[in-house]
Design an enzyme around this catalytic site. Structure first.
Site, PDB file in Angstrom:
ATOM      1  N   GLY A 140       0.753  -1.252   0.040  1.00  0.00           N
ATOM      2  CA  GLY A 140      -0.375  -0.252  -0.046  1.00  0.00           C
ATOM      3  C   GLY A 140       0.830   0.959   0.149  1.00  0.00           C
ATOM      4  O   GLY A 140       0.477   2.023   0.149  1.00  0.00           O
ATOM      5  N   HIS A 141       1.777   0.890  -1.218  1.00  0.00           N
ATOM      6  CA  HIS A 141       3.056   2.120  -0.819  1.00  0.00           C
ATOM      7  C   HIS A 141       3.744   2.496  -2.190  1.00  0.00           C
ATOM      8  O   HIS A 141       3.628   1.151  -2.527  1.00  0.00           O
ATOM      9  CB  HIS A 141       3.853   2.393   0.675  1.00  0.00           C
ATOM     10  CG  HIS A 141       4.628   1.153   0.447  1.00  0.00           C
ATOM     11  ND1 HIS A 141       4.149   0.820   1.251  1.00  0.00           N
ATOM     12  CD2 HIS A 141       5.958   2.045  -0.005  1.00  0.00           C
ATOM     13  CE1 HIS A 141       5.117  -0.399   1.105  1.00  0.00           C
ATOM     14  NE2 HIS A 141       6.110  -0.364   0.969  1.00  0.00           N
ATOM     15  N   ALA A 142       4.004   3.701  -2.280  1.00  0.00           N
ATOM     16  CA  ALA A 142       5.932   3.285  -3.905  1.00  0.00           C
ATOM     17  C   ALA A 142       6.726   3.936  -2.834  1.00  0.00           C
ATOM     18  O   ALA A 142       7.102   4.677  -1.398  1.00  0.00           O
ATOM     19  CB  ALA A 142       5.259   4.073  -5.025  1.00  0.00           C
TER      20      ALA A 142
END
Length: 128
Positions: free
Chosen positions: A49-51
């Site tokens: 749920g991130h980059a």
């Protein structure tokens, strides 16, 4: 823009079992600066749920199955199922990722940089 791809890891096996390893002959696009792992993740739990702004990673499912969904800044979607310790998934910077773990799945991650919270994009709105 770099794209994700799978990497066949070096493996050897005989009657005693299988061994996968990473060394200078492994085709990684970066030098490994950090290693981390996840285990005892509940069934169908979503992780990620991130980059990352600059960090590159290779993730390897060492047990069970992990479904990985990746999205680029220009809207390209890629899906992978990791279910063997002999294959890693390269994730370049600026790809939003989420992983869904089967019960009992374990994962090891290898990163191009030491942990730095400033490298994370944790808000989907900020990513888009």
């Amino acid at each position: 823009m770099n794209k994700p791809f799978t990497i066949e890891l070096n493996t050897k096996g005989d009657s005693r079992g299988l061994l996968a390893y990473i060394d200078d002959s492994t085709d990684f696009p970066f030098k490994v600066e950090r290693v981390y792992w996840l285990w005892e993740v509940p069934e169908q739990q979503v992780r990620g749920g991130h980059a990352h702004k600059t960090s590159q990673q290779v993730i390897i499912c060492t047990n069970g199955e992990i479904r990985v969904s990746l999205e680029s800044l220009d809207g390209v979607f890629k899906e992978y199922i990791l279910d063997t310790p002999g294959v890693g998934l390269y994730i370049p910077p600026l790809w939003w990722g989420r992983m869904i773990f089967s019960g009992g799945a374990t994962m090891i991650g290898l990163a191009s940089d030491p942990y730095d919270e400033a490298d994370y994009i944790r808000s989907r709105e900020d990513f888009i």
